[in-house]
Design a protein around this motif. Structure first.
Motif, PDB file in Angstrom:
ATOM      1  N   ASN A   1     -18.055  21.965   3.734  1.00 56.02           N
ATOM      2  CA  ASN A   1     -18.134  23.266   4.341  1.00 56.02           C
ATOM      3  C   ASN A   1     -19.675  23.478   4.413  1.00 56.02           C
ATOM      4  O   ASN A   1     -20.403  23.014   3.719  1.00 56.02           O
ATOM      5  CB  ASN A   1     -17.476  24.363   3.528  1.00 56.02           C
ATOM      6  CG  ASN A   1     -15.921  24.136   3.584  1.00 56.02           C
ATOM      7  OD1 ASN A   1     -15.263  23.827   4.657  1.00 56.02           O
ATOM      8  ND2 ASN A   1     -15.530  24.435   2.265  1.00 56.02           N
ATOM      9  N   VAL A   2     -20.034  24.257   5.566  1.00 54.50           N
ATOM     10  CA  VAL A   2     -21.427  24.638   5.799  1.00 54.50           C
ATOM     11  C   VAL A   2     -21.670  25.995   5.711  1.00 54.50           C
ATOM     12  O   VAL A   2     -20.882  26.789   6.398  1.00 54.50           O
ATOM     13  CB  VAL A   2     -21.916  24.125   7.167  1.00 54.50           C
ATOM     14  CG1 VAL A   2     -23.264  24.585   7.379  1.00 54.50           C
ATOM     15  CG2 VAL A   2     -21.831  22.599   7.271  1.00 54.50           C
ATOM     16  N   GLU A   3     -22.292  26.761   4.886  1.00 52.57           N
ATOM     17  CA  GLU A   3     -22.481  28.177   4.788  1.00 52.57           C
ATOM     18  C   GLU A   3     -24.057  28.363   5.238  1.00 52.57           C
ATOM     19  O   GLU A   3     -24.729  27.949   4.833  1.00 52.57           O
ATOM     20  CB  GLU A   3     -22.180  28.419   3.258  1.00 52.57           C
ATOM     21  CG  GLU A   3     -22.409  29.966   3.041  1.00 52.57           C
ATOM     22  CD  GLU A   3     -22.094  30.255   1.554  1.00 52.57           C
ATOM     23  OE1 GLU A   3     -22.268  31.606   1.276  1.00 52.57           O
ATOM     24  OE2 GLU A   3     -21.732  29.372   0.821  1.00 52.57           O
ATOM     25  N   ILE A   4     -24.068  29.706   5.906  1.00 53.01           N
ATOM     26  CA  ILE A   4     -25.390  30.337   6.164  1.00 53.01           C
ATOM     27  C   ILE A   4     -25.850  31.046   5.237  1.00 53.01           C
ATOM     28  O   ILE A   4     -25.337  32.032   4.721  1.00 53.01           O
ATOM     29  CB  ILE A   4     -25.364  31.089   7.361  1.00 53.01           C
ATOM     30  CG1 ILE A   4     -25.050  30.297   8.753  1.00 53.01           C
ATOM     31  CG2 ILE A   4     -26.683  31.780   7.530  1.00 53.01           C
ATOM     32  CD1 ILE A   4     -24.733  31.028   9.945  1.00 53.01           C
TER      33      ILE A   4
END
Length: 213
Positions: free
Chosen positions: A193-196
């Motif tokens: 997962n990619v999170e800002i």
């Protein structure tokens, strides 16, 4: 026909194998010293390249009014969207800083060089050396860096202290940031997962999730 074809191929290979020779091709002529001097206008922060001359704040005000105020204002405050040359004190830590000669520029040589080389707009390099000194003196005065009786010259040029002279750092991104972004890409067992975690607030370039949909 094949005989001539083979000869042509051999000639081509011979041409490619021989390096190009540097030398006089009969074009142009050596530049004259006065022609080189016309292009050699840059002034370094240590004063190298600065010509002899002087100009006062008093004279600079008149010259600035006649040549610069139409864009930069009578007091260097800027007109419409043209650059402000004065003001902006204590704004560099804000989201939208006002970068002027007084608040941002670290070297006075940049001011002198820019005026001498590129101003006034549309009529570059029509100003005399003394006029450039005078305009630079008036810009300093407009930023409350000198008094109204100040005379700027090549002799006292380096004595002028710019407020933001220590506000710059050496660009070390080649050794600090570049290695971080030059690693081989992940090909197995990568992050799911990619999170800002941060947002570009001033430029407003980070897309919103709703907008992306």
């Amino acid at each position: 026909m094949s005989k001539f074809r083979n000869l042509s191929a051999a000639a081509l290979l011979l041409t490619l194998a021989v390096p190009a020779q540097a030398g006089d091709f009969g074009l142009g002529r050596p530049a004259l010293l006065e022609e080189i001097a016309a292009w050699d206008l840059d002034v370094a922060p240590d004063g190298k390249g600065l010509p002899e001359g002087s100009g006062s704040v008093e004279d600079g005000e008149e010259i600035f009014s006649a040549n610069c105020a139409i864009c930069h204002g009578e007091f260097a405050e800027g007109v419409d969207n043209y650059p402000k040359l004065a003001g902006g004190e204590d704004t560099l830590d804000r989201d939208d800083p006002v970068k002027t000669v007084g608040s941002y520029w670290p070297y006075l040589s940049t001011v002198w060089d820019y005026v001498h080389r590129s101003m006034p707009f549309g009529a570059a390099q029509v100003l005399t050396v003394d006029e450039v000194y005078a305009i630079t003196a008036y810009i300093l005065y407009s930023n409350y860096l000198v008094e109204d009786d100040f005379v700027l010259s090549n002799e006292n040029f380096l004595e002028v202290a710019m407020p933001n002279a220590d506000g710059f750092i050496v660009d070390d991104r080649e050794t600090t940031e570049l290695p971080l972004f030059s690693q081989p890409p992940c090909m197995t067992d990568c992050k799911q997962n990619v999170e800002i975690t941060m947002r570009a607030a001033v430029l407003d370039v980070t897309p919103d999730e709703a907008a992306a949909n």
